[in-house]
Write a protein that holds these residues in place. Structure first.
Motif, PDB file in Angstrom:
ATOM      1  N   ASN A 296       0.807  -1.230   0.000  1.00 18.61           N
ATOM      2  CA  ASN A 296       0.000   0.000   0.000  1.00 18.61           C
ATOM      3  C   ASN A 296       0.831   1.266   0.000  1.00 18.61           C
ATOM      4  N   ASN A 313       0.081   6.164   1.946  1.00 21.09           N
ATOM      5  CA  ASN A 313      -1.302   5.700   1.804  1.00 21.09           C
ATOM      6  C   ASN A 313      -1.711   5.684   0.344  1.00 21.09           C
ATOM      7  N   ALA A 314      -0.986   4.942  -0.434  1.00 21.11           N
ATOM      8  CA  ALA A 314      -1.256   4.959  -1.864  1.00 21.11           C
ATOM      9  C   ALA A 314      -2.543   4.208  -2.179  1.00 21.11           C
ATOM     10  N   ASP A 315      -3.149   4.593  -3.282  1.00 23.89           N
ATOM     11  CA  ASP A 315      -4.344   3.893  -3.744  1.00 23.89           C
ATOM     12  C   ASP A 315      -3.881   2.785  -4.700  1.00 23.89           C
ATOM     13  N   ASN A 317      -5.423   0.084  -5.714  1.00 26.15           N
ATOM     14  CA  ASN A 317      -6.401  -0.300  -6.736  1.00 26.15           C
ATOM     15  C   ASN A 317      -6.357   0.620  -7.939  1.00 26.15           C
ATOM     16  N   LEU A 326      -9.825  -1.285 -16.008  1.00 26.26           N
ATOM     17  CA  LEU A 326     -10.540  -0.051 -15.657  1.00 26.26           C
ATOM     18  C   LEU A 326      -9.656   1.181 -15.809  1.00 26.26           C
ATOM     19  N   ASP A 330      -9.090   9.568  -9.646  1.00 27.48           N
ATOM     20  CA  ASP A 330      -9.378  10.036  -8.292  1.00 27.48           C
ATOM     21  C   ASP A 330      -8.824  11.451  -8.198  1.00 27.48           C
ATOM     22  N   ASN A 331      -9.687  12.400  -8.447  1.00 25.87           N
ATOM     23  CA  ASN A 331      -9.245  13.789  -8.469  1.00 25.87           C
ATOM     24  C   ASN A 331      -8.096  13.985  -9.444  1.00 25.87           C
ATOM     25  N   TYR A 360     -11.259  15.162 -12.019  1.00 28.86           N
ATOM     26  CA  TYR A 360     -12.361  14.219 -12.117  1.00 28.86           C
ATOM     27  C   TYR A 360     -12.131  12.992 -11.249  1.00 28.86           C
ATOM     28  N   THR A 361     -13.227  12.491 -10.730  1.00 27.02           N
ATOM     29  CA  THR A 361     -13.184  11.268  -9.942  1.00 27.02           C
ATOM     30  C   THR A 361     -14.188  10.296 -10.523  1.00 27.02           C
ATOM     31  N   GLY A 362     -13.782   9.065 -10.668  1.00 27.20           N
ATOM     32  CA  GLY A 362     -14.715   8.084 -11.195  1.00 27.20           C
ATOM     33  C   GLY A 362     -13.971   6.974 -11.894  1.00 27.20           C
ATOM     34  N   SER A 363     -14.693   5.962 -12.314  1.00 30.96           N
ATOM     35  CA  SER A 363     -14.016   4.932 -13.074  1.00 30.96           C
ATOM     36  C   SER A 363     -14.913   4.398 -14.171  1.00 30.96           C
ATOM     37  N   ILE A 364     -14.290   3.837 -15.166  1.00 32.32           N
ATOM     38  CA  ILE A 364     -15.029   3.321 -16.312  1.00 32.32           C
ATOM     39  C   ILE A 364     -14.206   2.194 -16.904  1.00 32.32           C
ATOM     40  N   ARG A 365     -14.882   1.230 -17.489  1.00 33.13           N
ATOM     41  CA  ARG A 365     -14.173   0.099 -18.074  1.00 33.13           C
ATOM     42  C   ARG A 365     -13.346   0.544 -19.271  1.00 33.13           C
TER      43      ARG A 365
ATOM     44  N   LEU B 180     -19.068   4.583 -12.258  1.00 33.05           N
ATOM     45  CA  LEU B 180     -19.319   5.756 -11.448  1.00 33.05           C
ATOM     46  C   LEU B 180     -18.681   6.943 -12.110  1.00 33.05           C
ATOM     47  N   ALA B 183     -17.712  13.429  -9.053  1.00 36.79           N
ATOM     48  CA  ALA B 183     -17.260  14.719  -8.605  1.00 36.79           C
ATOM     49  C   ALA B 183     -16.436  15.412  -9.669  1.00 36.79           C
TER      50      ALA B 183
END
Lengths: 397, 187
Positions: A296, A313-315, A317, A326, A330-331, A360-365, B180, B183
């Motif tokens: 992590n 605290n890395a993301d 995923n 995907l 995330d921002n 932008y925040t979000g995810s898409i295939r 999703l 924001a």
């Protein structure tokens, strides 16, 4: 069917549409219903529009259900089990927005409306770009090349004492027999719009993202397992305590591991080389500096000054989202997002006017056409796109 | 007609079954009534009466569709009574004005209530931790570190809860290829 039951039925179709579960027959029925009356279409748009529905859902939260239940019970005068149900407000609208925007977009693509002209055209055959796929070129030590997207499955070639096998799912595996002979290097390159997975001779697995190259020995020998990477790769390194695995980037940065899972992103056009650890332990080395990463954590090497930094605290995923099919934002700045899209859809990005910083925040295939990703971003706001062949024109506002 | 979540009723209903029906349909029926008569308190009274009426004769029903139909019909009729009464009152004050409550409008409002109600229910069943994080992230438009601070949890927990909420929502209401998007924050 009476009118009331028909209403229940249409509601189910709309909900199924939102869930993406409509059968062809049901979709036809829904379409017929939409065509039959302008009011139906207006209603449908309202129910699949985030902003409009957000407001409607507020009503649901304004109702005191517990008090109502007690009144009903008192009238029936029969003791009943009361389930404690606390309603939490506000987040409804948020969550509804999450769902409905998705649904709204699905709608726009499913029912192409001639009366509205979105900037992104929804006719896929004309003005759209398909996602990337499993594509790579394998260059053997003797300079000969094998194109991997159309090579037949099975044994491709022999490299010294190693057999190169193409597996069913489009992956590549190296199978070593007997003792290692002379070290032979192979290079696998993915184009923009390509990705590839391979298993090295030691059993380590490598996923290569688009526009990336891995140079690796057909068999490992000596005191270390060394591979060279440009672009981005995710590694699941087979454990071998006696023979450390080393990924060398084109700027000289090294990631040294014994056996672990990690991602390295080091595209030349990205300002940082990022190493993200999923499990195990790795050492990131640049010149005389080094950092140790634990799960992590993400190590960032700033290209301009070779400064090494640890994000505690890395993301994880997010870092390996590409491997899981995907895009995960995330921002993220629009410019960062566009670079990712350029690599995966093999498109050129051109900005029109000044670039306004938008996040932008979000995810898409990753398997959707580019128009869907662009549409999603447009819906989130602050940006507009135009597709011209393989060029995307971006206008921030 | 697809099966609804509470399953087949066998005629031997108890208060608990009725509570389940209430939880599922009360708010959406209130919403339906409110769409017709525009008065929230009166709408709630009408819906409560409909549930009382149903409770008293619950043994007559053997499936959920018929219960649902009964509830909507009872609420609709009560609302039409209110509308008719108002029109009588209105005629003295204003010119002849049609309130416009046609069967078509009523059907539209049933659809509205059912779709909004189902979405509401889907979201309602998310675990609390997920909901809190979703609320702050997407309604409060807070960043991960701000949420962590507010809820006194680690950033990683925030991220995990976000991911979990989305995963659950995806299971409950899969919206196709899009998972999703939300924001957008500019400066």
């Amino acid at each position: 069917m009476n009118q009331q039951n028909e209403a229940f039925q249409q509601s189910q179709f709309i909900l199924k549409h939102l869930r993406g579960e409509l059968s062809i027959a049901e979709k036809n029925e829904l379409d017929t219903w939409l065509e039959s009356n302008d009011n139906n279409r207006t209603l449908f748009e309202e129910l699949t529009n985030e902003v409009l529905l957000k407001k409607e859902l507020q009503f649901f939260d304004s109702i005191e259900t517990e008090a109502a239940w007690q009144k009903i019970e008192a009238q029936v005068k029969e003791p009943a089990k009361i389930v404690n149900m606390k309603t939490n407000r506000r987040w409804w609208y948020a969550a509804a927005a999450v769902l409905l925007l998705g649904g709204f977009l699905t709608y726009r693509f499913a029912f192409q409306q001639p009366d509205k002209t979105p900037i992104v055209k929804t006719t896929p055959e004309k003005n759209d770009v398909a996602p990337g796929g499993n594509k790579a070129i394998l260059t053997l030590a003797d300079g000969s090349t094998i194109i991997l997207d159309n090579a037949a499955n099975g044994s491709l070639t022999e490299q010294g004492n190693t057999e190169v096998i193409k597996l069913d799912d489009g992956q590549l595996a190296y199978n070593t027999e007997g003792v290692a002979g002379e070290v032979v290097y192979n290079t696998i390159s993915t184009p923009r719009g390509g990705q590839y997975q391979l298993t090295l001779a030691d059993g380590s697995k490598v996923w290569l993202n688009a526009a990336s190259t891995l140079r690796f020995p057909a068999t490992f020998s000596g005191t270390e397992r060394k591979v060279e990477l440009t672009g981005e790769g995710y590694f699941e390194v087979a454990k071998d305590a006696d023979m450390p695995f080393k990924v060398v980037m084109n700027n000289g940065m090294e990631v040294e591991v014994l056996g672990t899972h990690f991602n390295v992103m080091g595209y030349d056009d990205e300002g940082m080389v990022k190493t993200t650890l999923v499990e195990g332990k790795v050492k990131v080395i640049k010149g005389s500096n080094h950092i140790m990463l634990l799960p992590n954590q993400q190590g960032s090497l700033l290209r301009e000054n070779d400064n090494l930094k640890i994000d505690w605290n890395a993301d994880v995923n997010k870092a390996i989202s590409w491997k899981n099919g995907l895009f995960d934002f995330d921002n993220d700045a629009i410019t960062d997002i566009m670079r990712q899209l350029a690599r995966w859809y093999d498109v050129e990005i051109q900005y029109s006017g000044n670039i306004v910083a938008q996040f932008y925040t979000g995810s898409i295939r990753r398997q959707v056409n580019i128009s869907q990703v662009l549409f999603m971003l447009e819906q989130a706001g602050g940006v507009q796109f135009k597709i011209e062949g393989k060029k995307i024109i971006v206008k921030t506002k | 007609m697809s099966e609804l979540p509470i399953g087949v009723l066998d005629g031997k209903q108890n208060a608990f079954d009725i509570r389940n029906l209430f939880d599922l349909y009360y708010t959406r029926l209130c919403y339906f009534a409110h769409k017709l008569i525009g008065n929230k308190e009166a709408s709630e009274d009408i819906v409560q009466d409909a549930f009382v009426a149903y409770w008293k004769k619950s043994a007559d029903f053997d499936n959920e569709l018929s219960i649902k139909s009964f509830l909507y019909l009872t609420v609709k009729n009560a609302c039409l009574n209110v509308i008719r009464h108002e029109q009588v009152v209105k005629r003295f004050a204003e010119s002849n004005e049609d309130s416009g409550y046609t069967e078509e409008k009523i059907t539209e409002n049933i659809i509205r209530s059912e779709v909004a109600g189902e979405i509401h229910t889907a979201i309602a069943t998310l675990p609390k931790g997920c909901r809190q994080v979703l609320e702050l992230a997407y309604f409060g438009e807070l960043k991960n570190d701000e949420i962590a601070e507010q809820l006194q949890i680690s950033i990683n927990t925030v991220k995990t809860q976000k991911a979990r909420a989305l995963q659950l929502l995806r299971l409950k209401l899969d919206v196709g290829s899009l998972i999703l998007v939300l924001a957008v924050t500019g400066f």
